[in-house]
Design a protein around this motif. Structure first.
Motif, mmCIF file in Angstrom:
data_model
loop_
_atom_site.group_PDB
_atom_site.id
_atom_site.type_symbol
_atom_site.label_atom_id
_atom_site.label_comp_id
_atom_site.label_asym_id
_atom_site.label_seq_id
_atom_site.Cartn_x
_atom_site.Cartn_y
_atom_site.Cartn_z
ATOM 1 N N GLU B 11 0.830 -1.198 0.000
ATOM 2 C CA GLU B 11 0.000 0.000 0.000
ATOM 3 C C GLU B 11 0.869 1.254 0.000
ATOM 4 O O GLU B 11 1.877 1.287 0.710
ATOM 5 N N ALA B 15 -0.304 9.774 0.380
ATOM 6 C CA ALA B 15 -1.391 10.014 -0.576
ATOM 7 C C ALA B 15 -0.834 10.369 -1.946
ATOM 8 O O ALA B 15 -1.383 9.995 -2.976
ATOM 9 N N GLU B 16 0.293 11.103 -1.957
ATOM 10 C CA GLU B 16 0.911 11.519 -3.222
ATOM 11 C C GLU B 16 1.265 10.322 -4.094
ATOM 12 O O GLU B 16 1.379 10.447 -5.308
ATOM 13 N N ASP B 17 1.486 9.173 -3.459
ATOM 14 C CA ASP B 17 1.926 8.014 -4.222
ATOM 15 C C ASP B 17 0.769 7.214 -4.835
ATOM 16 O O ASP B 17 0.993 6.233 -5.532
ATOM 17 N N TYR B 18 -0.455 7.620 -4.553
ATOM 18 C CA TYR B 18 -1.589 6.957 -5.208
ATOM 19 C C TYR B 18 -1.572 7.302 -6.700
ATOM 20 O O TYR B 18 -1.014 8.329 -7.101
ATOM 21 N N PRO B 19 -2.192 6.444 -7.519
ATOM 22 C CA PRO B 19 -2.209 6.727 -8.961
ATOM 23 C C PRO B 19 -2.943 8.040 -9.248
ATOM 24 O O PRO B 19 -3.804 8.457 -8.474
ATOM 25 N N VAL B 20 -2.572 8.677 -10.359
ATOM 26 C CA VAL B 20 -3.335 9.832 -10.840
ATOM 27 C C VAL B 20 -4.586 9.274 -11.499
ATOM 28 O O VAL B 20 -4.528 8.667 -12.547
ATOM 29 N N GLY B 21 -5.716 9.462 -10.848
ATOM 30 C CA GLY B 21 -6.947 8.905 -11.393
ATOM 31 C C GLY B 21 -7.255 7.561 -10.786
ATOM 32 O O GLY B 21 -6.366 6.832 -10.343
ATOM 33 N N ALA B 22 -8.546 7.239 -10.778
ATOM 34 C CA ALA B 22 -9.002 5.964 -10.233
ATOM 35 C C ALA B 22 -8.673 4.872 -11.236
ATOM 36 O O ALA B 22 -9.530 4.292 -11.889
ATOM 37 N N THR B 23 -7.384 4.611 -11.341
ATOM 38 C CA THR B 23 -6.848 3.790 -12.418
ATOM 39 C C THR B 23 -5.805 2.854 -11.837
ATOM 40 O O THR B 23 -5.066 3.251 -10.938
ATOM 41 N N PHE B 24 -5.755 1.627 -12.333
ATOM 42 C CA PHE B 24 -4.716 0.726 -11.855
ATOM 43 C C PHE B 24 -4.412 -0.309 -12.921
ATOM 44 O O PHE B 24 -5.198 -0.523 -13.832
ATOM 45 N N GLY C 100 -12.549 12.330 -11.284
ATOM 46 C CA GLY C 100 -11.958 11.264 -10.469
ATOM 47 C C GLY C 100 -11.018 10.389 -11.288
ATOM 48 O O GLY C 100 -10.020 9.894 -10.776
ATOM 49 N N ALA C 101 -11.346 10.219 -12.560
ATOM 50 C CA ALA C 101 -10.470 9.442 -13.441
ATOM 51 C C ALA C 101 -9.303 10.302 -13.912
ATOM 52 O O ALA C 101 -8.370 9.795 -14.513
ATOM 53 N N ARG C 102 -9.388 11.601 -13.658
ATOM 54 C CA ARG C 102 -8.355 12.575 -14.025
ATOM 55 C C ARG C 102 -8.156 12.649 -15.534
ATOM 56 O O ARG C 102 -7.036 12.628 -16.041
ATOM 57 N N ASN C 201 -2.137 8.061 -18.469
ATOM 58 C CA ASN C 201 -3.393 7.804 -17.762
ATOM 59 C C ASN C 201 -4.493 7.453 -18.756
ATOM 60 O O ASN C 201 -5.378 8.247 -19.038
ATOM 61 N N SER C 210 -7.255 -0.908 -15.716
ATOM 62 C CA SER C 210 -8.650 -0.711 -15.341
ATOM 63 C C SER C 210 -8.804 0.751 -14.951
ATOM 64 O O SER C 210 -8.023 1.258 -14.148
ATOM 65 N N VAL C 211 -9.799 1.410 -15.518
ATOM 66 C CA VAL C 211 -10.020 2.811 -15.166
ATOM 67 C C VAL C 211 -11.428 2.998 -14.615
ATOM 68 O O VAL C 211 -12.297 2.154 -14.812
ATOM 69 N N LEU C 213 -12.196 2.742 -11.578
ATOM 70 C CA LEU C 213 -12.380 1.538 -10.788
ATOM 71 C C LEU C 213 -13.055 1.815 -9.439
ATOM 72 O O LEU C 213 -13.316 2.965 -9.077
ATOM 73 N N TYR C 222 -7.652 8.149 -2.579
ATOM 74 C CA TYR C 222 -7.762 8.644 -3.956
ATOM 75 C C TYR C 222 -8.260 10.098 -3.954
ATOM 76 O O TYR C 222 -7.794 10.932 -4.719
ATOM 77 N N LYS C 225 -5.552 12.476 -2.804
ATOM 78 C CA LYS C 225 -4.610 12.699 -3.903
ATOM 79 C C LYS C 225 -5.169 13.759 -4.871
ATOM 80 O O LYS C 225 -4.453 14.670 -5.306
#
Ligand SMILES: Cc1ncc(C[n+]2csc(CCOP(=O)(O)OP(=O)(O)O)c2C)c(N)n1
Ligand code: SF4
Ligand code: SF4
Ligand code: SF4
Ligand SMILES: [Mg+2]
Lengths: 300, 104, 397
Positions: B11, B15-24, C100-102, C201, C210-211, C213, C222, C225
């Motif tokens: 983990e 917080a800065e290390d989270y991805p940019v965007g809800a993306t993985f 949110g997806a930026r 991105n 996966s975007v 998500l 999130y 951030k």
């Protein structure tokens, strides 16, 4: 037959593209997604609105789609697919598939407007509706594709009502009425037929639609091991059908010489177990009327 | 066997290390589903005629066909019993977890 | 180096279309609504005549317009959409998806009153209702600024430190349908100001993702951030505005523009086209010796908190013109300004002028009256704190 057609397990790749998800054990919807992606392959852009399959597949940091995938707004899976396709085209991407998986609710109810728009534009997308006949992800509520007599949490069966009091919305023909280039119905109980239809859709130059019956053991009330059996029986008893629409013609792919007993199909499922003979005969009459029309008007 | 494997996930601490965007990244598994099972499917390789039906209909894709004989990925098999129910020759038995191969 | 451009006589809607042709998005998806229509009509013309090479998706609703833009942005396409009022609210569900997806989608919003009652003219209740959607919001004063801000919006939104969508607001009819002489930036120079868009991105065939998500257990992080990144946007907006000014000769002051605020006792805070009227009033009142100034609030998100505090520390009274109202409280801009001012030890007097609802006229005389009242409260007089300006009838305040 076309070299790109996948019609059986032998031709199907061993590689999995929807793996490690959290769907219930024996979930029919997850099989519909899994098989379609095995036909379409790694170069797929997958879009799903909120539904069971997105809920079980995108749980950061457990990501079950091996291909690219996105969760779309509930009402707009088809619009997101159109956008992906337009973006991919503008960027010059080639040899990819844009495929959506929406539930019955996401397709026949809240998503029907966006779907209609996409078909009307003829966008090159594959839209797969996995039909589990209710809003499952939110706890088994009635949708436009819930059949007559089904008990759901918003169509309870009681002294006054037999569960749902309406028949299934006729999505397949609604879609076909757009003049879509390819539409089909399928069932995970006939997986080879489904594979063939996904292969056909993959080769379609414009919008294609597949409506696949995908039983939900949790919502329908049967043991998970019976998912395929129930999905097959839905077809065999005539309450579901395997058909295609192409070149402006309907074709029945499977014409049973006689139906298996509807009552048997119904009584295997908790959601129908309260039904009496009167309700069952309502269901049978509706089935017979539907088949009469199909046999009269469609090729077989 | 060629099935996705669980990876270790650390983990982010900030917080800065989270991805940019809800993306993985795609296909990122951090836990197995084996704990879901109460029954475990076991293929009797002698009986199996390699019709591949179980491979085809497993909702979780947990049956691998790449080797000489079919293999089940017990990390991700949920023990639903679909494979056993669909095997025409009865080559798959569902055995209670914790019991030995004969179900004792 | 300053590059002079061609000047043409166009409306605000047409300025949007010209800007879109200049930035050349890959995908445009939009649904018509008055008074945004002329913008999408012109864009369609440009796509038809080949001067804009883009995929134009004829979506069947605004919800789908933003969803299709989301899909296109999700594969890394530069994307544009446009809407107004009811349309903005219809797509509201999708706005936090995009932020949110930026995804750096740029959208034009023609500010228009919300139904009901129906009204076609401009106020700001549509866009201000979406302040919390995670989008950057800028408000323009005229057609030239609109054109410049559509261009700057792409540069800011696509900056890898930002990666956040941006809504460019212009008042319906007052700006969308009013013609003025607008200078177009030189196309070649624009290429160096706004390079082609590329990002990691996105859904990528080589690096699949996966975007949009679900992150049940990490939702909070999130969002943290997103907020932390948004805090850096202000300096990037300012840097972009300066660079644009250096290249094309027009800059707007970044987050806010202060007009004649030096030595002012009373200032008005405005958003959008009413600023133009207020400027004229300030000029004439200054020539009469009144110490008045004007604060043109350009961005509502991120909010120019430091700038507002700085102004608040210099003046005796601040008035906020709100072309909106949060029914049950006060003007939305007023709330935001007040929360910034609350950091001061000595908070200036404040008045909230609810004006221009449904496009009700806000004249020079009305603005002059606002200033006179502000000067009076600056001297310690009491005034009704929240006032309706130019209502047709009396009311109990
Ligand atoms: C706009 C909106 N309304 C309602 C919901 C709640 N919701 C999420 S999933 C779902 C059910 C989906 O049903 P269906 O499309 O049939 O798929 P299933 O869950 O059965 O697989 C609902 C109602 C939502 N996410 N968004
Ligand atoms: S509730 Fe039904 S559709 Fe949803 S995951 Fe479980 S079995 Fe599948
Ligand atoms: S279904 Fe039975 S026979 Fe067929 S491959 Fe599987 S185990 Fe073997
Ligand atoms: S028990 Fe279910 S999950 Fe396990 S291998 Fe068989 S079909 Fe697949
Ligand atoms: Mg459903």
């Amino acid at each position: 037959m076309d070299k790109n057609m996948v019609t059986n397990a032998r031709e199907l790749t061993n590689t999995e593209f929807f793996y490690g998800h959290k769907a219930c054990a024996g979930c029919g919807g997850s099989l519909a997604v899994r098989l379609a992606l095995k036909v379409l392959g790694q170069n797929s852009f997958v879009s799903l609105p909120p539904n069971c399959m997105s809920a079980v597949g995108f749980l950061f940091p457990q990501i079950s789609f091996v291909t690219n995938a996105i969760i779309a707004p509930f009402a707009a899976n088809a619009a997101v697919l159109s956008g992906i396709e337009a973006g991919a085209k503008a960027l010059g991407l080639k040899d990819h598939h844009v495929v959506g998986f929406a539930g019955d609710g996401g397709t026949a109810d809240i998503g029907i407007q966006a779907l209609s728009g996409a078909i009307d534009r003829g966008d090159r997308i594959i839209y797969i509706c996995y039909d589990n006949e209710a809003y499952m992800n939110t706890g088994i509520q009635q949708s436009g594709l819930t059949p007559y007599g089904a008990r759901t949490t918003t169509s309870p069966a009681g002294k006054n009502l037999p569960g749902s009091i309406k028949m299934k919305k006729n999505m397949f023909e609604i879609v076909a009425a757009h003049g879509i280039s390819y539409a089909a119905t399928a069932s995970i109980g006939y997986p080879e037929d489904y594979l063939k239809k996904v292969s056909k859709a993959a080769q379609c130059e414009s919008t294609s639609y597949i409506h696949v019956m995908a039983p939900c053991c949790t919502g329908w009330g049967f043991p998970g091991e019976r998912t395929i059996e129930i999905a097959k029986e839905a077809v065999d008893c005539g309450l579901w059908f395997l058909a295609e629409y192409e070149n402006e013609k309907f074709t029945l792919n499977r014409k049973p010489s006689s139906f298996s007993p509807v009552k048997e199909y119904l009584m295997k499922q908790g959601r129908f177990r309260h039904l009496g003979d009167d309700d069952i005969s309502i269901i049978e009459r509706h089935r017979d009327h539907k088949w009469e029309k199909m046999l009269k008007n469609w090729d077989s | 066997m060629d099935r996705p494997k669980v990876v270790k996930y650390k983990e982010p601490e900030r917080a800065e290390d989270y991805p940019v965007g809800a993306t993985f990244k795609a296909g990122h598994l951090v836990q197995t589903n084996s704990g879901w099972r109460t029954f475990r499917p076991i293929i009797d390789q002698d009986k199996c005629i390699k019709c591949l039906r179980c491979f085809l209909v497993c909702p979780d894709g947990a049956i691998d066909k790449s080797g000489e004989s079919l293999e089940i990925d017990y990390d991700f098999c949920k023990g639903c019993g679909v494979c056993a129910h669909e095997c025409k020759v009865g080559a798959i038995r569902m055995v209670k977890e914790g019991a030995d191969e004969d179900g004792r | 180096m300053r590059m002079a451009g061609r000047k043409i006589f166009i409306s605000g809607d047409e300025a949007v279309a010209e800007a879109v042709r200049l930035v050349s998005p890959h995908v445009i998806s939009a649904y018509p609504i008055t008074p945004q229509t002329v913008a999408v009509e012109r864009i369609s013309d440009f796509v038809e005549d080949g001067s804009l090479q883009a995929e134009y998706i004829h979506v069947e609703s605004e919800h789908s317009a933003m969803s299709a833009a989301l899909g296109a942005a999700a594969v890394g396409a530069r994307t544009f959409t446009a809407t107004s009022s009811q349309g903005l609210l219809y797509m509201a569900e999708v706005l936090p998806y995009v932020s949110g997806a930026r995804f750096p989608i740029v959208m034009m919003n023609a500010n228009r009153a919300l139904a009901v009652p129906w009204a076609l003219l401009s106020d700001h209740r549509d866009s201000l209702s979406q302040l919390d959607s995670g989008w950057i919001q800028v408000y323009c004063e005229d057609a030239q600024e609109t054109l410049d801000m559509i261009i700057q919006a792409y540069r800011v939104a696509e900056d890898e430190r930002v990666m956040t969508p941006m809504m460019v607001n212009l008042d319906g009819f007052v700006l969308t349908h009013t013609y003025e002489l607008v200078e177009l930036p030189d196309q070649a120079a624009l290429k160096s100001f706004l390079p082609d868009y590329s990002t990691d991105n996105k859904m990528d065939l080589d690096v699949p993702k996966s975007v949009c998500l679900a992150a049940m257990n990490h939702y909070m992080e999130y969002m943290m951030k997103q907020e932390l990144d948004m805090r850096n946007v202000e300096s990037i907006i300012e840097e972009t505005d300066r660079e644009y000014g250096d290249m094309f000769g027009r800059s707007y002051g970044g987050m806010i523009e202060q007009y004649m605020c030096d030595g002012a006792d009373a200032v008005l805070v405005t958003l959008g086209s009413v600023t133009g009227t207020a400027r004229v009033v300030v000029d004439s009142m200054r020539s009469e010796g009144y110490k008045v100034g004007l604060v043109k609030l350009r961005f509502m998100r991120p909010f120019p908190k430091a700038e507002i505090i700085e102004i608040g520390s210099k003046v005796k009274a601040i008035g906020v013109v709100d072309k909106d109202i949060s029914v049950g409280y006060e003007g939305i801009v007023f709330t935001n300004v007040n929360s910034a001012l609350s950091d001061l030890d000595r908070v200036p007097q404040r008045l909230n002028f609810i004006a221009g609802l449904g496009g009700r006229n806000v004249s020079k005389a009305h603005i002059r009256d606002m200033y006179m009242q502000l000067l009076e409260v600056a001297e310690g007089k009491e005034k009704e704190k929240i006032q309706f300006v130019n209502a047709r009838c009396e009311y109990n305040g």
